[in-house]
Design a protein around this motif. Structure first.
Motif, PDB file in Angstrom:
ATOM      1  N   MET A  34       0.511  -1.545  -0.039  1.00 47.40           N
ATOM      2  CA  MET A  34       0.337   0.444   0.170  1.00 47.40           C
ATOM      3  C   MET A  34       0.298   1.220   0.147  1.00 47.40           C
ATOM      4  SD  MET A  34      -3.182  -0.908   2.349  1.00 47.40           S
ATOM      5  CE  MET A  34      -3.063  -1.318   3.633  1.00 47.40           C
ATOM      6  N   ASN A  35       1.718   0.953  -0.036  1.00 48.61           N
ATOM      7  CA  ASN A  35       2.859   2.233  -0.125  1.00 48.61           C
ATOM      8  C   ASN A  35       2.459   3.473  -1.592  1.00 48.61           C
ATOM      9  OD1 ASN A  35       3.731   2.520   2.595  1.00 48.61           O
ATOM     10  ND2 ASN A  35       5.995   1.356   1.494  1.00 48.61           N
ATOM     11  N   PRO A  36       2.226   2.571  -2.520  1.00 48.48           N
ATOM     12  CA  PRO A  36       2.179   3.667  -3.572  1.00 48.48           C
ATOM     13  C   PRO A  36       0.661   3.940  -3.409  1.00 48.48           C
ATOM     14  CG  PRO A  36       3.023   1.723  -4.238  1.00 48.48           C
ATOM     15  CD  PRO A  36       2.670   1.115  -3.112  1.00 48.48           C
ATOM     16  N   GLY A  37      -0.623   4.001  -2.257  1.00 50.55           N
ATOM     17  CA  GLY A  37      -1.658   4.452  -2.421  1.00 50.55           C
ATOM     18  C   GLY A  37      -1.335   6.147  -1.585  1.00 50.55           C
ATOM     19  N   PHE A  38      -0.411   4.934  -0.449  1.00 46.18           N
ATOM     20  CA  PHE A  38      -0.808   6.609   0.526  1.00 46.18           C
ATOM     21  C   PHE A  38       0.620   7.115   0.135  1.00 46.18           C
ATOM     22  CE2 PHE A  38       0.681   2.639   3.888  1.00 46.18           C
ATOM     23  CZ  PHE A  38      -0.665   2.653   4.077  1.00 46.18           C
ATOM     24  N   GLU A  39       1.757   7.112  -1.150  1.00 51.63           N
ATOM     25  CA  GLU A  39       2.577   8.232  -1.686  1.00 51.63           C
ATOM     26  C   GLU A  39       0.986   9.470  -2.333  1.00 51.63           C
ATOM     27  OE1 GLU A  39       5.187   6.543  -3.976  1.00 51.63           O
ATOM     28  OE2 GLU A  39       6.251   6.179  -1.963  1.00 51.63           O
ATOM     29  N   LEU A  40       0.390   8.583  -3.310  1.00 51.66           N
ATOM     30  CA  LEU A  40      -1.568   9.447  -3.719  1.00 51.66           C
ATOM     31  C   LEU A  40      -1.817  10.138  -2.768  1.00 51.66           C
ATOM     32  CD1 LEU A  40      -2.078   6.299  -6.122  1.00 51.66           C
ATOM     33  CD2 LEU A  40      -0.839   8.276  -7.140  1.00 51.66           C
ATOM     34  N   LEU A  41      -1.989   9.418  -2.076  1.00 50.90           N
ATOM     35  CA  LEU A  41      -3.046  10.685  -0.645  1.00 50.90           C
ATOM     36  C   LEU A  41      -1.846  12.520  -0.638  1.00 50.90           C
ATOM     37  CD1 LEU A  41      -4.787   7.961   1.171  1.00 50.90           C
ATOM     38  CD2 LEU A  41      -5.782   9.341   0.189  1.00 50.90           C
ATOM     39  N   GLU A  42      -0.479  11.997  -0.717  1.00 51.73           N
ATOM     40  CA  GLU A  42       0.199  12.604   0.531  1.00 51.73           C
ATOM     41  C   GLU A  42       0.270  13.857  -1.057  1.00 51.73           C
ATOM     42  OE1 GLU A  42       2.942  11.514   2.952  1.00 51.73           O
ATOM     43  OE2 GLU A  42       2.276  10.462   4.094  1.00 51.73           O
ATOM     44  N   GLU A  48      -6.882   8.975  -8.344  1.00 53.48           N
ATOM     45  CA  GLU A  48      -6.137   7.005  -8.537  1.00 53.48           C
ATOM     46  C   GLU A  48      -5.515   6.653  -7.427  1.00 53.48           C
ATOM     47  OE1 GLU A  48      -2.391   8.418 -10.427  1.00 53.48           O
ATOM     48  OE2 GLU A  48      -3.212   9.960 -11.443  1.00 53.48           O
ATOM     49  N   ALA A  49      -5.607   7.004  -5.777  1.00 52.03           N
ATOM     50  CA  ALA A  49      -5.507   6.598  -4.459  1.00 52.03           C
ATOM     51  C   ALA A  49      -6.965   5.857  -4.179  1.00 52.03           C
ATOM     52  CB  ALA A  49      -5.298   7.301  -3.928  1.00 52.03           C
ATOM     53  N   LYS A  50      -7.945   6.690  -4.645  1.00 56.00           N
ATOM     54  CA  LYS A  50      -9.526   5.505  -4.456  1.00 56.00           C
ATOM     55  C   LYS A  50      -9.049   4.605  -5.589  1.00 56.00           C
ATOM     56  CE  LYS A  50     -14.579   6.426  -5.655  1.00 56.00           C
ATOM     57  NZ  LYS A  50     -15.226   7.272  -5.823  1.00 56.00           N
ATOM     58  N   THR A  51      -9.004   4.421  -6.359  1.00 57.41           N
ATOM     59  CA  THR A  51      -8.878   3.524  -7.265  1.00 57.41           C
ATOM     60  C   THR A  51      -7.737   2.179  -7.000  1.00 57.41           C
ATOM     61  OG1 THR A  51      -9.066   4.541  -9.140  1.00 57.41           O
ATOM     62  CG2 THR A  51      -8.173   2.525  -9.898  1.00 57.41           C
ATOM     63  N   PHE A  52      -6.803   3.157  -6.440  1.00 56.33           N
ATOM     64  CA  PHE A  52      -5.846   1.560  -5.714  1.00 56.33           C
ATOM     65  C   PHE A  52      -6.323   0.954  -5.075  1.00 56.33           C
ATOM     66  CE2 PHE A  52      -2.375   1.048  -3.154  1.00 56.33           C
ATOM     67  CZ  PHE A  52      -1.206   0.615  -3.678  1.00 56.33           C
ATOM     68  N   PHE A  53      -6.750   1.836  -4.037  1.00 55.94           N
ATOM     69  CA  PHE A  53      -7.584   1.088  -2.871  1.00 55.94           C
ATOM     70  C   PHE A  53      -8.738   0.052  -3.010  1.00 55.94           C
ATOM     71  CE2 PHE A  53      -4.466   4.296  -0.483  1.00 55.94           C
ATOM     72  CZ  PHE A  53      -3.843   3.564   0.123  1.00 55.94           C
ATOM     73  N   LYS A  54      -8.812   0.621  -4.074  1.00 57.72           N
ATOM     74  CA  LYS A  54      -9.904  -0.144  -4.623  1.00 57.72           C
ATOM     75  C   LYS A  54     -10.095  -1.565  -4.888  1.00 57.72           C
ATOM     76  CE  LYS A  54     -14.498   2.701  -5.492  1.00 57.72           C
ATOM     77  NZ  LYS A  54     -15.539   3.403  -7.106  1.00 57.72           N
TER      78      LYS A  54
END
Length: 578
Positions: A34-42, A48-54
């Motif tokens: 999930m590190n890439p998702g955290f980076e998208l959020l920050e 894009e973060a929403k798509t990642f975590f889905k």
């Protein structure tokens, strides 16, 4: 007009808790994935973060961290209701999880449910009054409710818990801006200025704060301080554009129109492809205004039309065109533009107050009052609207003018004169008139003297906008050395200002010739038929013509024609060459 402040705090709310995501990485089993998702959020790439975590939840549907991150990404990408539902579902599974409660509380802010958020944050603070996100969220909630003193208290508490936290400092900045705005609206300028200066202690040369500080100085009529403040906005090329535009406005308020245009042109010449669109628009707007202030109406119209071709009839361009038409005395066209603005934006400051000015100009005073009061309903205690109503009230307030004078000529005739006029408005259309005149004329060489007293009453009625019928009549009592008598006097006129840049008065006046004692002894009564015509232009040139036909009771008559071509050197018409 100096436009009112706009709310600020919404600019920071969606970013307040982004750093909280770092804490979620404590779920070590999936942190690598999930590190890439955290980076998208920050970075603020919420969609894009929403798509990642889905995608993560497809493989790990029960992962709490991924569900929290999905809720945040959903809310911050513009779907606050959906985010709240996600957090509510998580609370059903984990009712005691403080981290979920924090996210749920923030989702209430996204949904602008500030009263609910206030109550919920109070509960969180009872659980843990040292939680930085809880204290910060509560401060932001109080600020949105415009409870600024309490908001300041809690933002300072947050900064004690985490000194120098950038999110907390940003919130403090906007709390101070909002509180300052509230104080300015209450005409409480000194503490408002101090709040803005406090911002500059921890955010030195912050452009937004400096702009608001300069605007506050302008509203407080501290023009020199505003100029100094605008000059400090100079850290970047974009800042210099903002500075030039602000200085241009200050120069206009100081009556230095050519200098105002020069600074506006500096701003325009500094624009480039990287200039933010809103700054470009502000520069074009100021440049058009500066052209109008300098009576360069053709250039202003050309620029407005070119912008309309580029952007369409956007409201800011309609407002500029309406302003231009007011300067050109095309008041009906101006009202049409303001109506078009209000059709799409009923709360527009330019639309409401601008319309009231145009309505006043065409003599539609009741409508002008309505538009100005509408402005105050939207922008409470706004200075320009209050001043407009005050000026309008003065036009319909009883007024007395007293004019003493002394005259003499080379024939040793002298006269003392006192003229008193009274106007009592009954409505926006009808006014009652009164006049008293005392005149003492004498000639010591001839040992002659005469005294006259004139009493008149009348009325003026504006039966159509800018078309007024005025009539006054009375008795003139004359006491001369060898002749005492009384005469009826009257002055009836039709005053027309209906045609653009033109005025005409047509009237009849009956009076006693009172130039000197000898004429008063002869009991000369004059019947005057007169026409006054004035033509103004948008380039300071004017033409005045007056015609008098006078018949006297001694059988004499007179035709008098006077015409004058004049030029107004100053816009306030205090200096004129005939």
């Amino acid at each position: 007009m100096i436009k009112p402040f706009q709310p600020y705090l919404h600019k920071v709310l969606n970013k307040t808790f982004v750093t909280l995501i770092v804490l979620l990485a404590t779920h070590y089993s999936y942190s690598q994935n999930m590190n890439p998702g955290f980076e998208l959020l920050e970075m603020g790439d919420f969609k894009e973060a929403k798509t990642f975590f889905k995608d993560i939840l497809k493989d790990y549907p029960d992962n709490k961290t991924a569900q929290l991150c999905l809720g945040r990404a959903t809310g911050l990408s513009g779907n606050p209701d959906e985010a709240t539902a996600i957090f509510e579902g998580l609370l059903e599974q984990y009712p005691q999880d403080f981290e979920i409660k924090l996210n749920y509380a923030e989702s209430l802010l996204w949904n602008k449910k500030y009263i609910d958020a206030k109550s919920y944050y109070q509960g969180l603070l009872k659980e843990n009054d040292q939680s930085f996100p809880a204290v910060l969220g509560y401060a932001n909630t109080l600020s949105n409710l415009k409870e600024y003193p309490q908001a300041q208290d809690y933002i300072n508490r947050a900064l004690v818990i985490d000194p120098g936290n950038p999110n907390a400092l940003t919130s403090k900045k906007y709390i101070n801006l909002g509180y300052s705005n509230q104080l300015v609206q209450a005409q409480n300028f000194k503490p408002a200025v101090q709040l803005l200066k406090d911002n500059l202690i921890f955010l030195e040369y912050d452009t937004e704060t400096l702009q608001v500080l300069a605007n506050t100085y302008l509203i407080a009529t501290q023009v020199d301080s505003a100029l100094i403040t605008y000059e400090k906005i100079n850290r970047t090329k974009t800042d210099s554009i903002i500075s030039f535009n602000g200085i241009s406005l200050v120069q206009h308020l100081q009556g230095k129109e050519k200098t105002a245009l020069r600074f506006s042109e500096k701003a325009m010449s500094t624009l480039n492809t990287t200039t933010p669109k809103n700054i470009e628009q502000q520069s074009v707007e100021r440049n058009i205004q500066a052209l109008i202030w300098n009576s360069k109406y053709k250039e202003a119209e050309t620029l407005i039309n070119s912008q309309i071709e580029r952007f369409g009839t956007e409201n800011w361009l309609l407002a500029l065109r309406a302003t231009l038409n007011i300067y050109k005395s095309n008041f009906k066209k101006s009202i049409n533009d303001y109506n078009q603005i209000l059709a799409t934006e009923s709360t527009s400051f330019d639309g409401n107050l601008g319309k009231s000015n145009a309505q006043k100009a065409i003599g539609n005073y009741k409508a002008a009052y309505t538009s100005a009061n509408r402005t105050l309903e939207i922008y409470k205690d706004q200075k320009d609207a209050l001043q407009f109503i005050k000026t309008l009230d003065q036009q319909f307030t009883p007024v007395t003018t007293v004019k003493p004078s002394y005259s003499f000529d080379n024939g040793d005739n002298e006269a003392y004169n006192l003229d008193v006029n009274l106007i009592v408005p009954v409505s926006t259309k009808l006014s009652l008139l009164g006049n008293y005149n005392y005149r003492d004329t004498f000639n010591d060489q001839l040992s002659s003297q005469a005294m006259t007293q004139l009493f008149q009453i009348g009325a003026a009625y504006e039966f159509l906008p800018n078309i007024k019928l005025k009539g006054i009549a009375g008795i003139n009592s004359i006491n001369a050395d060898n002749n005492n008598y009384e005469e009826l006097t009257t002055d009836i006129s039709l005053q027309i200002k209906y045609i653009k840049l033109q005025s005409i008065d047509i009237g009849f006046k009956r009076n006693v010739e009172s130039f000197n004692t000898a004429l008063l002894e002869r009991q000369l009564v004059q019947s005057n038929f007169y026409v006054n015509y004035n033509l103004s232009t948008n380039f300071n040139l004017g033409w005045f013509t007056q015609y008098f036909y006078t018949s006297q009771n001694d059988g004499n008559s007179r035709n008098l024609l006077f015409t004058s071509l004049y030029y107004n050197f100053l816009k306030n018409h205090h200096l004129k060459l005939d």
